[in-house]
Design a protein around this motif. Structure first.
Motif, PDB file in Angstrom:
ATOM      1  N   UNK A  80       0.673  -1.259   0.306  1.00  0.00           N
ATOM      2  CA  UNK A  80       0.350  -0.424   0.103  1.00  0.00           C
ATOM      3  C   UNK A  80       0.686   1.308  -0.416  1.00  0.00           C
ATOM      4  N   UNK A  81       0.762   2.302  -0.775  1.00  0.00           N
ATOM      5  CA  UNK A  81       1.095   3.603  -0.530  1.00  0.00           C
ATOM      6  C   UNK A  81       0.456   4.347  -0.641  1.00  0.00           C
ATOM      7  N   UNK A  82       0.643   5.723  -0.038  1.00  0.00           N
ATOM      8  CA  UNK A  82      -0.260   6.535   0.323  1.00  0.00           C
ATOM      9  C   UNK A  82       0.123   8.097   0.574  1.00  0.00           C
ATOM     10  N   UNK A  83      -0.365   8.783   0.310  1.00  0.00           N
ATOM     11  CA  UNK A  83      -0.024  10.560   0.194  1.00  0.00           C
ATOM     12  C   UNK A  83      -0.985  11.255   0.806  1.00  0.00           C
ATOM     13  N   UNK A  84      -0.972  12.483   1.214  1.00  0.00           N
ATOM     14  CA  UNK A  84      -2.059  13.573   2.145  1.00  0.00           C
ATOM     15  C   UNK A  84      -2.014  14.359   0.708  1.00  0.00           C
ATOM     16  N   UNK A  85      -2.866  14.813   0.423  1.00  0.00           N
ATOM     17  CA  UNK A  85      -3.070  15.876  -0.650  1.00  0.00           C
ATOM     18  C   UNK A  85      -1.946  17.336  -0.252  1.00  0.00           C
ATOM     19  N   UNK A 400       0.373  17.540  11.999  1.00  0.00           N
ATOM     20  CA  UNK A 400      -0.773  17.295  13.241  1.00  0.00           C
ATOM     21  C   UNK A 400      -1.008  15.830  12.958  1.00  0.00           C
ATOM     22  N   UNK A 401      -1.040  15.400  12.001  1.00  0.00           N
ATOM     23  CA  UNK A 401      -1.280  14.266  11.701  1.00  0.00           C
ATOM     24  C   UNK A 401      -0.619  13.291  10.895  1.00  0.00           C
ATOM     25  N   UNK A 402       0.148  12.134  11.109  1.00  0.00           N
ATOM     26  CA  UNK A 402       0.583  11.650  10.085  1.00  0.00           C
ATOM     27  C   UNK A 402       0.044  10.039   9.628  1.00  0.00           C
ATOM     28  N   UNK A 403       0.172   9.666   8.670  1.00  0.00           N
ATOM     29  CA  UNK A 403      -0.881   8.860   8.100  1.00  0.00           C
ATOM     30  C   UNK A 403       0.467   7.582   7.834  1.00  0.00           C
ATOM     31  N   UNK A 404       0.072   6.338   7.918  1.00  0.00           N
ATOM     32  CA  UNK A 404       1.095   4.857   7.669  1.00  0.00           C
ATOM     33  C   UNK A 404      -0.092   4.312   6.848  1.00  0.00           C
ATOM     34  N   UNK A 405       1.188   3.359   6.153  1.00  0.00           N
ATOM     35  CA  UNK A 405       0.215   2.443   4.874  1.00  0.00           C
ATOM     36  C   UNK A 405       1.679   0.816   4.772  1.00  0.00           C
ATOM     37  N   UNK A 406       0.688   0.018   5.471  1.00  0.00           N
ATOM     38  CA  UNK A 406       1.109  -1.537   6.233  1.00  0.00           C
ATOM     39  C   UNK A 406       0.954  -2.220   5.308  1.00  0.00           C
ATOM     40  N   UNK A 407       1.600  -3.945   5.432  1.00  0.00           N
ATOM     41  CA  UNK A 407       1.234  -4.507   5.014  1.00  0.00           C
ATOM     42  C   UNK A 407       0.177  -6.002   5.500  1.00  0.00           C
ATOM     43  N   UNK A 408      -0.568  -5.422   6.246  1.00  0.00           N
ATOM     44  CA  UNK A 408      -2.144  -5.313   6.737  1.00  0.00           C
ATOM     45  C   UNK A 408      -3.117  -5.218   5.144  1.00  0.00           C
ATOM     46  N   UNK A 409      -2.756  -4.112   4.434  1.00  0.00           N
ATOM     47  CA  UNK A 409      -3.934  -3.567   4.303  1.00  0.00           C
ATOM     48  C   UNK A 409      -4.248  -2.327   4.331  1.00  0.00           C
ATOM     49  N   UNK A 410      -3.589  -2.157   5.198  1.00  0.00           N
ATOM     50  CA  UNK A 410      -5.119  -0.557   6.198  1.00  0.00           C
ATOM     51  C   UNK A 410      -3.659   0.417   5.876  1.00  0.00           C
ATOM     52  N   UNK A 411      -4.862   1.552   5.732  1.00  0.00           N
ATOM     53  CA  UNK A 411      -4.102   3.031   5.890  1.00  0.00           C
ATOM     54  C   UNK A 411      -4.589   3.574   7.443  1.00  0.00           C
TER      55      UNK A 411
END
Length: 459
Positions: A80-85, A400-411
């Motif tokens: 999973x990859x993720x990024x804030x706008x 003030x927020x940190x998003x994490x993407x991991x190998x269990x498929x969740x953000x």
């Protein structure tokens, strides 16, 4: 003979045109692109106490026709990859694929899932999602918002795509006959370039492109010629990544086989290698554990070895900071590293489901966000004896927020400690009232403008 002569003339003309355009673009270096939008903060209704997970969702939305048999979760590995706008902390883009891992071999894509699905998420009182059709990927998923906040960049099935958010316009770069596939891509902070890593058999090539209709090549070089040993294996299990310096003048490249080096964008010339920094053999923990300090134009680079956090000056090849990363288990590793937008925090994610926050100046650990002590519905659980690997960290614009993407498929979106200083509060207020591209027109000193827009102000 005539056809060959025409081909050489065409290639020569394109390279001359690229050099001319390169000179014209130099005046924009050192500044991060500012989109024509005001800052949208993360919804207040979802904010909680620091260190807690405020939001958690599956990167693959529940949609008709998209199902994964997870009866045995230990046999499914999500990438999973993720990024804030940019300038919008209430929106995020994700890219996801599910694999069946195989020891020492290329993982197999689950056949009943579209590989590389891109989704846009909106964080309000209700979680909203829209998915992008026909976004198949032939490599590990990677997606980026462009700094103009109008387009996304991702690797498709054999092509590199730049697509507007309204999905009406798409620029595409096809791989050449020699390139097997694109492996990683990254847009420059000044909105003027794209760095792409492509693979030729066991070799990797770095290419710098101009993001327009024809995707003009501004420069390219083979990675093993700049860093000895930077080659892949026949099993295709390695991962490679690249990141731009804040001034868009340098590119750092990494690999899962422990290598990290930096090249100049213009001319694609080697500039720094971590092999020259240590007397003993110190290797990168993995390809995701490095980042440039956004307070500096390009000189400061942070990275992690197996159990240490290092900060170095790439201009002088000197070590500035070295601290041990805290882990309860001595065999635990480091998963990911990222600076916040202001450069005041280094986030280091470990294989113990923890995200440690370090001060980049003195190396002190300020606090830890622990995924093991969260509520049962949002925490990170052991799968087959280990915690899910954190693949990506993304800070919101306010930090003030940190998003994490991991190998269990969740953000997971974590609540970080806010910066309560008067300067930071004024900055966020101004950015919510004035569009970013208009801030630089305000009658303010240049250092204050650089502070407001997170421009690098030090060499």
């Amino acid at each position: 003979m005539a056809v060959e002569a025409l081909r050489r003339f065409r290639d020569g003309f394109i390279m001359i045109k690229a050099e001319i355009r390169e000179v014209k673009l130099d005046k924009y270096d050192g500044k991060i692109y500012c989109p024509a939008r005001k800052l949208t903060p993360f919804p207040a209704c979802r904010q909680k106490s620091p260190g807690t997970i405020v939001l958690m969702f599956k990167a693959l939305p529940t949609l008709p026709g998209f199902t994964v048999n997870e009866s045995n979760l230990s046999e499914v590995m999500w990438w999973v990859d993720c990024q804030f706008m940019p300038y919008n902390d209430s929106e995020m883009v994700t890219n996801v694929t599910a694999y069946i891992p195989r020891p020492y071999m290329t993982p197999v894509v689950i056949s009943n899932l579209v590989q590389g699905m891109v989704c846009t998420w909106r964080f309000g009182e209700n979680l909203g999602v829209s998915f992008w059709r026909n976004t198949r990927s032939a490599t590990l998923p990677k997606v980026d918002y462009y700094p103009d906040a109008k387009r996304i960049l991702y690797i498709g099935s054999g092509q590199l795509h730049i697509t507007d958010l309204d999905r009406k316009t798409t620029f595409t770069k096809d791989k050449s006959s020699l390139q097997q596939n694109f492996r990683f891509c990254a847009p420059s902070p000044n909105n003027l370039y794209i760095a792409v890593i492509a693979r030729h058999s066991t070799q990797f090539e770095l290419t710098v492109l101009k993001p327009d209709v024809i995707m003009l090549t501004l420069g390219q070089a083979m990675c093993h010629m700049m860093c000895k040993g930077f080659v892949g294996t026949r099993r295709y299990t390695e991962q490679v990544e690249c990141k731009w310096s804040p001034d868009s003048a340098y590119i750092a490249l990494s690999s899962t086989f422990g290598m990290l080096f930096v090249v100049q964008r213009r001319g694609i010339k080697p500039h720094f290698n971590i092999r020259n920094l240590f007397k003993s053999d110190v290797e990168l923990a993995n390809a995701r554990v490095f980042d440039f300090d956004p307070r500096y134009r390009h000189s400061m680079l942070a990275f992690c070895s197996q159990n240490h956090l290092h900060v170095c000056n790439i201009d002088t090849s000197s070590l500035v900071l070295e601290v041990s990363v805290h882990c309860d288990d001595p065999v635990a590793g480091i998963d990911c590293l990222s600076y916040n937008k202001a450069g005041t925090v280094i986030a280091v994610a470990t294989s113990e489901a923890c995200i440690h926050m370090y001060d980049p100046d003195d190396g002190c650990m300020m606090y830890t966000m622990d995924g093991r002590v969260q509520s049962q519905s949002k925490g990170m659980d052991l799968i087959n004896g280990s915690y899910p690997t954190i693949l990506r960290l993304s800070f919101s614009h306010t930090g003030e927020q940190v998003a994490s993407a991991s190998t269990d498929g969740f953000v997971r979106v974590w609540q970080a400690r806010p910066d309560m200083s008067l300067q930071n509060s004024c900055r966020n207020t101004i950015l919510q009232l004035v569009a970013a591209n208009k801030v630089q027109l305000l009658p303010l000193p240049s250092k204050l403008l650089a502070y407001l827009l997170h421009w690098p102000s030090s060499d």
